[in-house]
Scaffold this motif. Structure first.
Motif, mmCIF file in Angstrom:
data_model
loop_
_atom_site.group_PDB
_atom_site.id
_atom_site.type_symbol
_atom_site.label_atom_id
_atom_site.label_comp_id
_atom_site.label_asym_id
_atom_site.label_seq_id
_atom_site.Cartn_x
_atom_site.Cartn_y
_atom_site.Cartn_z
ATOM 1 N N LEU A 1 19.629 11.172 5.723
ATOM 2 C CA LEU A 1 18.819 12.297 6.180
ATOM 3 C C LEU A 1 18.885 13.478 5.218
ATOM 4 N N MET A 2 19.956 13.575 4.442
ATOM 5 C CA MET A 2 20.113 14.706 3.528
ATOM 6 C C MET A 2 19.363 14.512 2.217
ATOM 7 N N VAL A 3 18.816 13.334 1.993
ATOM 8 C CA VAL A 3 18.081 13.054 0.756
ATOM 9 C C VAL A 3 16.610 13.366 0.981
ATOM 10 N N PRO A 4 16.011 14.272 0.213
ATOM 11 C CA PRO A 4 14.567 14.534 0.350
ATOM 12 C C PRO A 4 13.773 13.247 0.110
ATOM 13 N N TYR A 5 13.010 12.845 1.120
ATOM 14 C CA TYR A 5 12.388 11.522 1.020
ATOM 15 C C TYR A 5 11.344 11.457 -0.088
ATOM 16 N N ALA A 6 10.802 12.599 -0.494
ATOM 17 C CA ALA A 6 9.815 12.577 -1.585
ATOM 18 C C ALA A 6 10.436 12.087 -2.888
ATOM 19 N N THR A 7 11.751 12.315 -3.054
ATOM 20 C CA THR A 7 12.412 11.865 -4.291
ATOM 21 C C THR A 7 12.575 10.353 -4.332
ATOM 22 N N LEU A 8 12.430 9.687 -3.192
ATOM 23 C CA LEU A 8 12.605 8.239 -3.133
ATOM 24 C C LEU A 8 11.290 7.475 -3.308
ATOM 25 N N LEU A 9 10.186 8.178 -3.295
ATOM 26 C CA LEU A 9 8.905 7.479 -3.267
ATOM 27 C C LEU A 9 8.605 6.721 -4.557
ATOM 28 N N ILE A 10 8.943 7.298 -5.703
ATOM 29 C CA ILE A 10 8.657 6.605 -6.960
ATOM 30 C C ILE A 10 9.499 5.333 -7.099
ATOM 31 N N PRO A 11 10.838 5.389 -6.859
ATOM 32 C CA PRO A 11 11.592 4.122 -6.880
ATOM 33 C C PRO A 11 11.065 3.101 -5.871
ATOM 34 N N LEU A 12 10.676 3.571 -4.685
ATOM 35 C CA LEU A 12 10.125 2.656 -3.689
ATOM 36 C C LEU A 12 8.775 2.097 -4.134
#
Length: 268
Positions: free
Chosen positions: A104-115
């Motif tokens: 929950l502490m990780v901004p989900y926008a930062t995960l979109l490119i790896p995903l």
């Protein structure tokens, strides 16, 4: 006399939160220059919305499919995860639970490119299933937490009595515990639906086919019609269409929603 300030406060807050929706509803049918509803009151803006590119029916179908798949995936995983964390003892349980919540502490926008790269390798990029899986991942930490406290609020005597009668873990879960945590399940499902239905950034990154766009993205694209002129009437109509399913679901399920949130508090 003591209730009067409470009624005034709650009534004022209700008006404050309802005002934007009321404004959008009125603006969607009122006459505005540069829209399909130039003269008089009517549903010209909704006609524009209905015939935009693939049509509002297709965009609604896309949003409904993504939202329902997200709800189904979230309920299935969080139900089993919450049950495991609440009912079983295994090495590293608390650490694993903390790691789950730490997402929950990780901004989900930062995960979109790896995903995006991962989904492309799996052949799920630019698909509604892949989008649903990503939205599910973002919902799981909170959903697992809520299901754990919901299971922990159920008296252990119920599960123990079922096991004494010969029920295994999954049979106990299905026939005894699932009905007992129904408010928690409804709360998790409602949160997952609202998040998937209204999400904008995730489909913006993962979906490139205009025919597969969910409704929020289609409404955003429709704002710019000719020479950069914003069609505010059609945009307001899109806002109303987007809001209606959320309002109906929330009003229909609000009693279970409140009970789901109260389950953890009642445990103490």
């Amino acid at each position: 006399m003591l209730r009067t300030p409470k009624f005034v406060l709650t009534g004022g807050l209700a008006l404050l939160f309802l005002f934007p929706l009321a404004w959008a509803s009125v603006a969607s049918v009122s006459p505005q220059a540069g829209t399909q509803q130039v003269h008089g009151w009517g549903f010209g803006n909704y006609t524009t919305l209905a015939h935009y590119q693939a049509g509002i029916g297709q965009y609604l179908l896309n949003s409904a499919a993504v939202s329902l798949m997200t709800v189904a995936f979230t309920l299935a995983v969080s139900l089993l995860g919450g049950y495991a964390f609440a009912s079983f003892v295994f090495p590293g349980k608390n650490l694993l639970f903390l790691v789950t919540l730490a997402i929950l502490m990780v901004p989900y926008a930062t995960l979109l490119i790896p995903l995006y790269v991962l989904l492309n390798q799996l052949g799920l990029q630019n698909s509604l299933v892949g989008l649903s899986l990503v939205l599910t991942m973002f919902q799981l930490p909170f959903a697992t937490f809520l299901m754990r406290i919901s299971f922990e609020a159920v008296p252990k005597d119920l599960a123990e009595s079922a096991q004494v009668d010969g029920c295994g873990s999954f049979r106990t879960l299905r026939h005894i515990l699932v009905p007992a945590v129904k408010p928690g399940l409804i709360t998790v499902g409602l949160f997952a639906f609202l998040a998937a239905w209204n999400d904008f950034i995730t489909p913006l990154v993962l979906i490139s086919d205009s025919a597969k766009l969910p409704l929020p993205l289609a409404v955003a694209n429709m704002r710019q019609q000719v020479m950069g002129i914003v069609d505010y009437g059609a945009t307001e109509a899109g806002v109303v269409v987007l809001a209606l399913p959320c309002i109906v679901l929330f009003l229909a399920l609000q009693r279970h929603y409140v009970r789901g949130f109260m389950s953890g508090a009642l445990k103490g």
